[in-house]
Write an enzyme that holds these catalytic residues in place. Structure first.
Site, PDB file in Angstrom:
ATOM      1  N   ALA A   1     -29.991   4.075  16.172  1.00 32.31           N
ATOM      2  CA  ALA A   1     -29.155   3.273  15.276  1.00 32.31           C
ATOM      3  C   ALA A   1     -29.006   3.973  13.926  1.00 32.31           C
ATOM      4  O   ALA A   1     -28.929   5.198  13.863  1.00 32.31           O
ATOM      5  CB  ALA A   1     -29.721   1.867  15.152  1.00 32.31           C
ATOM      6  N   SER A   2     -28.991   3.216  12.850  1.00 33.07           N
ATOM      7  CA  SER A   2     -28.656   3.786  11.547  1.00 33.07           C
ATOM      8  C   SER A   2     -29.707   4.736  10.992  1.00 33.07           C
ATOM      9  O   SER A   2     -29.442   5.437  10.015  1.00 33.07           O
ATOM     10  CB  SER A   2     -28.388   2.669  10.542  1.00 33.07           C
TER      11      SER A   2
END
Length: 339
Positions: free
Chosen positions: A72-73
């Site tokens: 993810a981020s």
């Protein structure tokens, strides 16, 4: 290690690993749910072992070294590193289109996690606010195959090298041939880069491997293989090839995540922390990520926390920063002279 066990308790599922960034020394490594290792001494009862095997939460599966999850981020820092290394952006660069809550690419609308939009942000602000729209556009500028090559160079296709058995190799493309094999020559397009630029799509990392990458971000771009047993022969490898000012810019942006960005609720009074939250899309509820280090200006500990079905990154961040606080307070008390 004991504190991690107490903190996760019986309700949380996931992984936590803490590393000393300058040496790769493992300070804690915890997979939840856990089990009682003392039960194995002298031969384990068949009923207890069968219960572990049948448990749907998989306590015998080490999520730190064997679990593979979309980063993810937390991967946006890798995308940022590639953009800086290629000279595509600097920390003050803006993208052509401001964030209004999403981004049209072809006939598909790619959402940002903030549906209200972040506006016209630069790279430093995009990291702090975790703006998906900014990184969609940065990924397109890098191009898919250069992002793949850059990810391989940064270590996302190989194991961390920890001195434990059965570490899983991350899942990450190695070349254009990967996409041809996986989707067929006509089944993929340059648009695949939008998902990969924000740590989704064809990217699944172990929490340990992401933690190792952040040990390089924390100091000077070098990372050592994680070690349970101290090994003076281990050397740190230069995996991030940025100038000191460029690396400092990323470090300041990571500190902004805690002071004015997505990790504000995880701040610890009196402790400067840098790191990145992440919310990984999943077939079920989203997984929550946080990877960071402290103190921000002189890193002594890197912590990665991944909560299965934890929904949002700040949930993992609050655990990680408590781990940092616990370790640094204990370290300070041990180093205080006794009269």
């Amino acid at each position: 290690q004991r504190y991690a066990h107490e903190y996760f308790g019986d309700s949380l599922r996931g992984a936590m690993v803490a590393l000393e960034p300058k040496t790769g020394a493992v300070l804690a490594l915890y997979s939840a749910p856990s089990y009682d290792v003392n039960k194995f001494i002298g031969g384990i009862a068949r009923e207890y072992y069968q219960g572990l095997l049948d448990d749907p939460h998989k306590p015998l599966f080490n999520k730190v070294t064997q679990g593979r999850y979309p980063p993810a981020s937390t991967f946006k820092l890798a995308t940022a590193v590639m953009g800086l290394e290629l000279g595509i952006v600097n920390m003050d660069s803006h993208m052509e289109k401001p964030c209004t809550g999403g981004y049209w690419y072809g006939n598909r609308y790619f959402k940002c996690h903030d549906h209200n939009g972040h506006g016209d942000v630069n790279l430093a602000q995009a990291i702090a606010k975790s703006c998906d729209v900014y990184f969609y556009q940065l990924g397109l500028k890098i191009t898919l195959l250069k992002l793949v090559a850059g990810g391989v160079e940064l270590g996302f296709l190989k194991r961390s090298g920890i001195d434990l058995p059965d570490e899983k190799t991350p899942l990450f493309p190695d070349s254009k041939a990967y996409f041809d094999r996986t989707y067929g020559p006509r089944g993929w397009a340059e648009g695949n880069v939008l998902s990969m630029a924000i740590g989704q799509g064809d990217d699944a990392q172990t929490p340990l491997n992401v933690a190792k990458f952040y040990t390089a971000l924390a100091i000077d771009g070098k990372a050592a293989p994680p070690r349970i047993v101290p090994d003076s022969s281990v050397t740190r490898e230069q995996i991030i090839k940025l100038g000191p000012d460029q690396l400092k810019g990323l470090q300041l942006a990571l500190a902004d995540v805690l002071t004015r960005g997505t990790g504000q609720t995880a701040q610890i009074k009196g402790l400067t922390i840098a790191g990145k939250t992440g919310t990984a899309q999943n077939a079920g509820p989203d997984h929550a990520w946080f990877v960071g280090y402290a103190p921000a200006d002189d890193p002594k500990i890197v912590v990665a926390v991944m909560l299965e079905f934890g929904l949002h990154g700040p949930a993992a961040a609050r655990i990680a920063t408590k781990m940092m606080e616990r370790y640094l307070n204990a370290r300070l008390s041990l180093s205080t002279p006794v009269e």
